[in-house]
Design a protein around this motif. Structure first.
Motif, PDB file in Angstrom:
ATOM      1  N   UNK A 212      -7.973  -9.475  -8.412  1.00 29.34           N
ATOM      2  CA  UNK A 212      -6.505  -9.571  -7.775  1.00 29.34           C
ATOM      3  C   UNK A 212      -6.460 -11.098  -7.103  1.00 29.34           C
ATOM      4  N   UNK A 213      -6.122 -12.188  -8.210  1.00 31.95           N
ATOM      5  CA  UNK A 213      -5.492 -13.601  -6.985  1.00 31.95           C
ATOM      6  C   UNK A 213      -4.025 -13.122  -6.033  1.00 31.95           C
ATOM      7  N   UNK A 214      -4.551 -14.040  -5.889  1.00 29.67           N
ATOM      8  CA  UNK A 214      -3.473 -14.593  -4.222  1.00 29.67           C
ATOM      9  C   UNK A 214      -3.310 -13.709  -3.322  1.00 29.67           C
ATOM     10  N   UNK A 215      -2.582 -14.451  -2.398  1.00 30.28           N
ATOM     11  CA  UNK A 215      -2.945 -13.826  -1.397  1.00 30.28           C
ATOM     12  C   UNK A 215      -2.343 -12.407  -0.688  1.00 30.28           C
ATOM     13  N   UNK A 216      -1.435 -11.872  -1.322  1.00 33.71           N
ATOM     14  CA  UNK A 216      -1.506 -10.150  -1.518  1.00 33.71           C
ATOM     15  C   UNK A 216      -1.942  -9.485  -2.159  1.00 33.71           C
ATOM     16  N   UNK A 217      -3.280  -9.835  -2.684  1.00 34.64           N
ATOM     17  CA  UNK A 217      -4.037  -9.282  -3.098  1.00 34.64           C
ATOM     18  C   UNK A 217      -4.651  -8.327  -1.808  1.00 34.64           C
ATOM     19  N   UNK A 218      -4.651  -8.370   0.008  1.00 22.97           N
ATOM     20  CA  UNK A 218      -4.750  -7.418   0.695  1.00 22.97           C
ATOM     21  C   UNK A 218      -3.931  -6.886   1.104  1.00 22.97           C
ATOM     22  N   UNK A 219      -2.823  -6.762   0.633  1.00 26.82           N
ATOM     23  CA  UNK A 219      -1.531  -6.434   0.966  1.00 26.82           C
ATOM     24  C   UNK A 219      -1.657  -5.182   0.057  1.00 26.82           C
ATOM     25  N   UNK A 220      -1.868  -5.710  -1.683  1.00 27.49           N
ATOM     26  CA  UNK A 220      -2.007  -4.435  -3.122  1.00 27.49           C
ATOM     27  C   UNK A 220      -3.395  -3.545  -2.312  1.00 27.49           C
ATOM     28  N   UNK A 221      -4.295  -4.221  -2.012  1.00 22.74           N
ATOM     29  CA  UNK A 221      -5.394  -3.182  -1.954  1.00 22.74           C
ATOM     30  C   UNK A 221      -5.256  -2.086  -0.684  1.00 22.74           C
ATOM     31  N   UNK A 222      -4.338  -2.412   0.499  1.00 25.36           N
ATOM     32  CA  UNK A 222      -3.993  -1.253   1.174  1.00 25.36           C
ATOM     33  C   UNK A 222      -3.250  -0.463   1.067  1.00 25.36           C
ATOM     34  N   UNK A 223      -2.117  -0.917  -0.139  1.00 27.48           N
ATOM     35  CA  UNK A 223      -1.306   0.064  -0.502  1.00 27.48           C
ATOM     36  C   UNK A 223      -2.175   0.899  -1.825  1.00 27.48           C
ATOM     37  N   UNK A 229      -4.769   8.200  -0.702  1.00 26.09           N
ATOM     38  CA  UNK A 229      -4.440   9.351   0.469  1.00 26.09           C
ATOM     39  C   UNK A 229      -3.183  10.165   0.285  1.00 26.09           C
ATOM     40  N   UNK A 230      -2.183   9.378   0.444  1.00 26.71           N
ATOM     41  CA  UNK A 230      -1.024  10.049  -0.274  1.00 26.71           C
ATOM     42  C   UNK A 230      -1.079  10.945  -0.613  1.00 26.71           C
ATOM     43  N   UNK A 234      -0.564  15.039  -1.207  1.00 23.50           N
ATOM     44  CA  UNK A 234      -0.443  15.945  -1.916  1.00 23.50           C
ATOM     45  C   UNK A 234      -1.218  17.206  -2.115  1.00 23.50           C
ATOM     46  N   UNK A 235      -2.084  16.587  -2.708  1.00 22.02           N
ATOM     47  CA  UNK A 235      -2.899  17.851  -3.290  1.00 22.02           C
ATOM     48  C   UNK A 235      -3.886  19.191  -2.555  1.00 22.02           C
ATOM     49  N   UNK A 236      -3.612  18.760  -1.336  1.00 21.12           N
ATOM     50  CA  UNK A 236      -3.599  19.909  -0.373  1.00 21.12           C
ATOM     51  C   UNK A 236      -2.481  20.075  -0.350  1.00 21.12           C
ATOM     52  N   UNK A 237      -0.753  19.989   0.303  1.00 22.18           N
ATOM     53  CA  UNK A 237      -0.284  21.025   0.019  1.00 22.18           C
ATOM     54  C   UNK A 237       0.093  21.376  -1.486  1.00 22.18           C
ATOM     55  N   UNK A 238       0.075  20.896  -2.953  1.00 20.28           N
ATOM     56  CA  UNK A 238       0.029  21.239  -3.893  1.00 20.28           C
ATOM     57  C   UNK A 238      -0.646  23.099  -3.384  1.00 20.28           C
ATOM     58  N   UNK A 239      -1.840  22.889  -3.127  1.00 14.80           N
ATOM     59  CA  UNK A 239      -2.671  23.985  -3.164  1.00 14.80           C
ATOM     60  C   UNK A 239      -1.696  24.712  -2.286  1.00 14.80           C
ATOM     61  N   UNK A 240      -1.594  24.541  -1.034  1.00 18.86           N
ATOM     62  CA  UNK A 240      -0.665  25.467   0.261  1.00 18.86           C
ATOM     63  C   UNK A 240       0.475  25.933  -0.721  1.00 18.86           C
ATOM     64  N   UNK A 241       0.985  25.208  -1.163  1.00 17.11           N
ATOM     65  CA  UNK A 241       1.615  25.865  -1.922  1.00 17.11           C
ATOM     66  C   UNK A 241       2.035  26.811  -3.263  1.00 17.11           C
TER      67      UNK A 241
END
Length: 407
Positions: A212-223, A229-230, A234-241
């Protein structure tokens, strides 16, 4: 939009033949962290940054052309009403992008302003502009991102708001280009040979990698990392449900089986059953008493039919329009239709029924026969060693039915 003041630097100047002073200045730097006092922020400072794609945006560049140059900042932004009293010079049309910097040529025609620059007393320039911002939270770690600037004026100042940081504005100066700008004032296509630096970053999503090019690449990677992670959470919550759902499903099956058992062998309160049957008997008596006077002489009543079926029979015979309705087999429809025509039956004369004593006697005999059978059933139930509450209630209702008809 909010007003802002940035830092710039006068690199070189040159006197013109008519005495004016032409100089080259840098008026903005990409990716520079800007700090502003803000009491609403936690530490009292709000941080902003401008990326190359915003600083070098066409709107930002065009607004810098032919701008008013002032000696120090006026009390407010320049307007048509105040421009004359503050103008010391103006910028030109030649804008240059050199590395991370945005540069432009300016010309002074005021004696005081020319002296301030040539003496070195006013070595810096402070652009005043309007802007908005997006993203970020204003902290040093996550500053707001400025949108393209709308330049208002450029103030000659002794020291810019960023102090010693202004020294970076003198880095990597293209002397040949600056000399040409000062000599000619304007050069053709000054932006064509300039390439805005771009940053690239590899981002892994699933089993694939993307560049990815641009200064927002790091922000995109973090997102993306946050999204992964989310997803895991959600997968853990789904298994519990899902586990809870299995428990609830098992409980539902257990209660359904219990309900089915109760339905096959109901344990009803005898008094409630008796009240229900008595109400049904009263409804049938009322129904028969209304429709019999209006039926044909050869009509054979079925006294075992429910009151709703009796009403349906009469409606089918006498109200073809209702019988043709698609909802005719629905009991709710029949009851509603009956309530609509019942007053009509009550108001009609029953003289024809009174004249046919033989037919009435025939109907009464049928009713009495049915009631006698119900009475016999009640008696058989009474003789049983284990009395069924439902049978007893039905027998009692039959007795009430008989007494009501006799009366």
């Amino acid at each position: 939009m909010k007003s802002r003041f940035d830092t710039g630097f006068i690199l070189k100047s040159q006197r013109l033949d008519d005495g004016r002073l032409r100089f080259y200045m840098r008026i903005g730097k990409a990716n520079q962290l800007l700090a502003y006092q803000d009491e609403q922020m936690k530490d009292g400072v709000r941080y902003e940054i401008i990326r190359p794609q915003q600083l070098f945006h066409r709107d930002s560049i065009d607004s810098a052309k032919m701008g008013v140059i002032t000696l120090d900042h006026p009390d407010e932004l320049i307007s048509p009403e105040t421009a004359r009293q503050h103008i010391q010079g103006s910028t030109g049309h030649s804008v240059v992008i050199d590395g991370d910097f945005l540069g432009i040529v300016g010309t002074l025609f005021s004696k005081d302003a020319i002296s301030a620059v040539e003496s070195g007393e006013y070595p810096e320039i402070s652009p005043a502009y309007l802007t908005d911002w997006m993203d970020g939270d204003g902290t040093k770690e996550n500053p707001y991102h400025q949108l393209p600037r709308k330049h208002n004026h450029f103030a000659l100042v002794k020291r810019g708001r960023h102090g010693s940081e202004v020294r970076s504005y003198t880095d990597a100066v293209d002397d040949a280009l600056v000399d040409r700008l000062l000599r000619d004032g304007e050069i053709s296509n000054p932006l064509t040979s300039v390439v805005v630096p771009r940053k690239t970053m590899k981002i892994t999503l699933g089993n694939k990698s993307y560049e990815v090019e641009g200064d927002d690449a790091k922000a995109l990677a973090d997102a993306i990392s946050s999204m992964v992670k989310d997803h895991a959470d959600m997968k853990k919550k789904h298994m519990a449900m899902d586990g809870e759902n299995k428990v609830l499903t098992a409980d539902l099956k257990k209660y359904k089986a219990k309900a089915d058992s109760l339905e096959t062998s109901p344990k009803l309160d005898a008094k409630e059953v008796q009240q229900y049957v008595a109400s049904e008997v009263k409804d049938r008596l009322d129904c028969w008493s209304r429709i019999l006077p209006h039926m044909d002489a050869d009509f054979e009543p079925d006294f075992s039919a429910s009151s709703t079926d009796v009403k349906r029979l009469w409606i089918a015979k006498h109200r073809a329009d209702m019988a043709a309705d698609p909802n005719f087999q629905d009991d709710g429809f029949i009851e509603g239709a009956w309530r609509a025509i019942a007053p009509e039956l009550s108001e009609q004369s029953r003289q024809d029924a009174a004249d046919d004593d033989g037919e009435q006697e025939k109907i009464s005999s049928g009713l009495k026969g049915m009631l006698a059978q119900l009475e016999k059933t009640r008696q058989d139930a009474a003789d049983s060693t284990k009395e069924d509450p439902i049978a007893k209630a039905r027998a009692d209702a039959a007795k009430q039915y008989s007494e009501a008809w006799s009366n």
